[in-house]
Design an enzyme around this catalytic site. Structure first.
Site, PDB file in Angstrom:
ATOM      1  N   GLY A 276       0.675  -1.265   0.013  1.00 46.92           N
ATOM      2  CA  GLY A 276       0.043   0.033  -0.077  1.00 46.92           C
ATOM      3  C   GLY A 276       0.749   1.153   0.008  1.00 46.92           C
ATOM      4  N   GLU A 318       4.243  -6.362   1.452  1.00 46.10           N
ATOM      5  CA  GLU A 318       3.984  -6.705   0.075  1.00 46.10           C
ATOM      6  C   GLU A 318       3.704  -5.518  -0.983  1.00 46.10           C
ATOM      7  OE1 GLU A 318       1.163 -10.645   1.344  1.00 46.10           O
ATOM      8  OE2 GLU A 318      -0.007  -8.576   0.771  1.00 46.10           O
ATOM      9  N   GLY A 320       3.450  -3.507  -4.086  1.00 46.57           N
ATOM     10  CA  GLY A 320       3.313  -3.835  -5.461  1.00 46.57           C
ATOM     11  C   GLY A 320       3.441  -2.530  -6.349  1.00 46.57           C
ATOM     12  N   ARG A 321       2.547  -1.392  -6.112  1.00 44.77           N
ATOM     13  CA  ARG A 321       2.682  -0.099  -6.733  1.00 44.77           C
ATOM     14  C   ARG A 321       3.981   0.593  -6.518  1.00 44.77           C
ATOM     15  NH1 ARG A 321      -2.064   3.187  -7.133  1.00 44.77           N
ATOM     16  NH2 ARG A 321      -2.883   1.742  -5.600  1.00 44.77           N
ATOM     17  N   ARG A 362      -7.592   4.062 -14.163  1.00 47.65           N
ATOM     18  CA  ARG A 362      -7.561   4.646 -12.751  1.00 47.65           C
ATOM     19  C   ARG A 362      -8.106   5.849 -13.017  1.00 47.65           C
ATOM     20  NH1 ARG A 362      -3.995   5.499 -10.320  1.00 47.65           N
ATOM     21  NH2 ARG A 362      -4.468   4.492  -8.465  1.00 47.65           N
ATOM     22  N   TYR A 366     -10.830   5.806 -10.210  1.00 40.54           N
ATOM     23  CA  TYR A 366     -10.421   6.297  -8.909  1.00 40.54           C
ATOM     24  C   TYR A 366     -10.321   8.058  -8.862  1.00 40.54           C
ATOM     25  CZ  TYR A 366      -8.959   1.564  -8.435  1.00 40.54           C
ATOM     26  OH  TYR A 366      -8.864   0.114  -8.584  1.00 40.54           O
ATOM     27  N   CYS A 393     -15.717   5.429 -26.530  1.00 41.84           N
ATOM     28  CA  CYS A 393     -17.243   6.047 -26.637  1.00 41.84           C
ATOM     29  C   CYS A 393     -17.539   6.292 -25.056  1.00 41.84           C
ATOM     30  CB  CYS A 393     -18.140   5.213 -27.151  1.00 41.84           C
ATOM     31  SG  CYS A 393     -17.635   5.268 -29.204  1.00 41.84           S
ATOM     32  N   TYR A 423      -1.458  -1.593 -11.880  1.00 42.42           N
ATOM     33  CA  TYR A 423      -2.783  -1.458 -12.041  1.00 42.42           C
ATOM     34  C   TYR A 423      -3.301  -0.693 -13.572  1.00 42.42           C
ATOM     35  CZ  TYR A 423      -2.213  -2.696  -7.144  1.00 42.42           C
ATOM     36  OH  TYR A 423      -1.689  -3.245  -6.080  1.00 42.42           O
TER      37      TYR A 423
HETATM   38  N1  LLP Z   1      -1.265  -6.884  -0.366  1.00 46.40           N
HETATM   39  C1  LLP Z   1      -2.432  -6.971  -0.334  1.00 46.40           C
HETATM   40  C2  LLP Z   1      -3.086  -8.069   0.249  1.00 46.40           C
HETATM   41  C3  LLP Z   1      -3.306  -6.362  -1.230  1.00 46.40           C
HETATM   42  O1  LLP Z   1      -4.553  -6.332  -1.503  1.00 46.40           O
HETATM   43  C4  LLP Z   1      -2.577  -5.648  -2.258  1.00 46.40           C
HETATM   44  C5  LLP Z   1      -3.464  -4.522  -3.091  1.00 46.40           C
HETATM   45  C6  LLP Z   1      -1.339  -5.361  -2.047  1.00 46.40           C
HETATM   46  C7  LLP Z   1      -0.443  -6.048  -1.350  1.00 46.40           C
HETATM   47  C8  LLP Z   1      -0.512  -4.300  -3.070  1.00 46.40           C
HETATM   48  O2  LLP Z   1      -0.777  -2.943  -2.714  1.00 46.40           O
HETATM   49  P1  LLP Z   1       0.229  -1.907  -3.291  1.00 46.40           P
HETATM   50  O3  LLP Z   1       1.596  -1.910  -2.582  1.00 46.40           O
HETATM   51  O4  LLP Z   1       0.141  -2.267  -4.834  1.00 46.40           O
HETATM   52  O5  LLP Z   1      -0.641  -0.425  -2.941  1.00 46.40           O
HETATM   53  N2  LLP Z   1      -6.393  -1.096  -8.346  1.00 46.40           N
HETATM   54  C9  LLP Z   1      -6.310  -0.228  -7.276  1.00 46.40           C
HETATM   55  C10 LLP Z   1      -5.350  -0.622  -6.060  1.00 46.40           C
HETATM   56  C11 LLP Z   1      -6.050  -2.102  -5.617  1.00 46.40           C
HETATM   57  C12 LLP Z   1      -4.921  -2.496  -4.505  1.00 46.40           C
HETATM   58  C13 LLP Z   1      -5.387  -4.042  -4.457  1.00 46.40           C
HETATM   59  N3  LLP Z   1      -4.655  -4.703  -3.301  1.00 46.40           N
HETATM   60  C14 LLP Z   1      -5.355   0.918  -7.829  1.00 46.40           C
HETATM   61  O6  LLP Z   1      -5.366   0.927  -9.118  1.00 46.40           O
HETATM   62  O7  LLP Z   1      -5.180   1.873  -6.994  1.00 46.40           O
END
Ligand code: LLP
Length: 466
Positions: A276, A318, A320-321, A362, A366, A393, A423
């Protein structure tokens, strides 16, 4: 007076962007914070990433295209691994996953978080060590769990009582055991968009700590012979800048961890604090670096554990982003440019590109903010307030809501949007039967196609009508 200064008054007059949007000193320059490490403008003013001129990349691979800066991705992965050196770092594949990226993740020494059978399939195809994979999801089917168990996935993050029962039956049937983490909701309101905040009470993920469900889930997992209770898992949301959310969550999760130790006599060996961590999409965003995050989070956990008189569990996170987000930019070709009159004599320049909400949902979903730059040449024209829109469209098909762009943008120019690694490809769709763009990894002057562009045959492959 320089050209961009001459343009300032003109653009001010047209200004209908958000209050924070400031005209850049130079529309030909990049704001380093928003771009991947190797992105730069060359002598022609064209954008280069990984030593590859995006004009050449588009000439060879077409547009739109996601341009993945390998050195940047690896650098961010390594930065997390080094900053969280005592932790396991699980790269969250939901942000973006393909076999090449899964291999990079393995090579950089990270583990992998998957949240679907499809992501698991990509990881396994890449040869990712299943013991280093964690599997999430609030509704994993029996077939999916079976696949994960048969593959030897290291940890399954359970999310409901039914799932615990399913796993119990399956481990029994297959004669295996499974490492299990219990996903808990810490009741934290993360300051982010409602749909990407995940730890407040009224939502679908996890077991509530407050209601007692989380304790009960731990008890049941512990009592099930085929399940090895590893620990608690908390993920409070995404694109979070304020570490106080992690602080409150860690405290609540550790309180439960300590209660389990007290009442069940079980020392859970692990704890996962989720991902996150926010990134900069515009100059408004001010993200923490991994070292800062690691220091703050570790301090909180150690302090709480001391208070409870318990050993610090083996921790994991964890992201990701924060790893893949800034590593990618999307390059588009401009198709039409339209000046639209607003009130009071002002106007906005709509720049239509050859992609849109099918490759980046996005903004529409969002209300996300992005920025963009001209990628094919230098421009000395006065900047104007622009809006980068797609070709779908739908009026909400906006990629970049507000950005100052060169006043002489024309069909055939290339525009690049930074920060599209997370994402965007993973949430891309075939809306309007758009073909999803390729992902092209660039490094040391070489462009490698890692996910090819879809074709009309791909679109029609599932259309089995007679
Ligand atoms: N761990 C779990 C359990 C998660 O559900 C997520 C993201 C992550 C790790 C990774 O989160 P990050 O570090 O990437 O923020 N589609 C949305 C984001 C959805 C996130 C879902 N879970 C967007 O485009 O902002």
């Amino acid at each position: 007076m320089r050209a961009h200064e001459a343009g300032w008054a003109h653009a001010e007059g047209n200004h209908r962007g958000p209050a924070w949007l400031r005209q850049p000193a130079d529309v030909n320059a990049l704001v380093p914070l928003l771009w991947s490490a190797t992105a730069r403008k060359n002598v022609d003013g064209a954008l280069e990433v990984g030593g590859v001129d995006l004009r050449d990349l588009v000439a060879e691979h077409g547009s739109p295209a996601y341009v993945l800066d390998e050195a940047d991705f690896r650098g961010r992965a390594r930065a997390f691994r080094d900053a969280f050196s005592d932790y396991d770092v699980y790269y969250a594949g939901k942000a973006f996953l393909c076999t090449t990226v899964a291999r990079w993740v393995a090579e950089e020494g990270l583990c992998l978080d998957v949240c679907s059978a499809g992501e698991l399939a990509v990881a396994l195809r890449a040869g990712f060590d299943p013991a280093r994979i964690g599997y999430h999801g609030n509704n994993k089917t029996t077939a999916e769990l079976r696949r994960a168990l048969e593959a030897g996935v290291g940890r399954i993050v359970v999310d409901s009582f039914q799932e615990i029962d399913r796993l119990a039956r399956l481990t029994d049937e297959l004669g295996v055991t499974s490492g299990v983490m219990v996903r808990v909701t810490a009741g934290v309101e993360a300051h982010t968009h409602e749909y990407i905040a995940t730890a407040h009470e009224d939502q679908k993920f996890g077991f509530s700590i407050t209601s007692g469900d989380a304790f009960e889930a731990v008890r049941r997992v512990q009592a099930t012979p085929g399940l090895r209770l590893l620990g608690l898992h908390s993920h409070i949301g995404s694109q979070i800048f304020d570490t106080s959310g992690f602080e409150v969550a860690a405290r609540r999760v550790l309180t439960l961890h300590a209660r389990v130790s007290d009442e069940l006599g079980v020392e859970m060996p692990e704890m996962d604090l989720g991902g996150g961590f926010g990134i900069a999409y515009t100059t408004q965003d001010d993200p923490s670096d991994p070292a800062q995050l690691a220091t703050e989070i570790t301090k909180i956990v150690e302090h709480e554990c001391r208070g409870f008189g318990i050993a610090v569990p083996a921790l994991s996170v964890e992201p990701g982003r924060a790893i893949v987000g800034p590593s990618v930019c999307t390059v588009y070709e401009v198709g039409t440019v339209k000046e639209v009159a607003l009130d009071a004599g002002a106007s906005r320049t709509y720049v239509s590109v050859d992609g849109g909400m099918s490759d980046n949902i996005r903004t529409a979903l969002y209300d996300a903010d992005y920025s963009c730059t001209i990628a094919s040449r230098r421009s000395d024209a006065a900047p104007v307030l622009g809006r980068l829109v797609g070709k779908h469209c739908e009026a909400g098909d906006i990629v970049v809501k507000d950005e100052f762009v060169p006043g002489d943008l024309a069909p055939g120019d290339l525009m690049a949007v930074p920060g599209t690694g997370a994402y965007c490809r993973s949430m891309a769709s075939n809306y309007n039967h758009a073909l999803r763009p390729p992902v092209i990894a660039v490094r040391d002057g070489v462009a490698n196609l890692v996910v090819r562009r879809e074709t009309e045959d791909d679109l029609l492959r599932t259309d089995v009508g007679a």
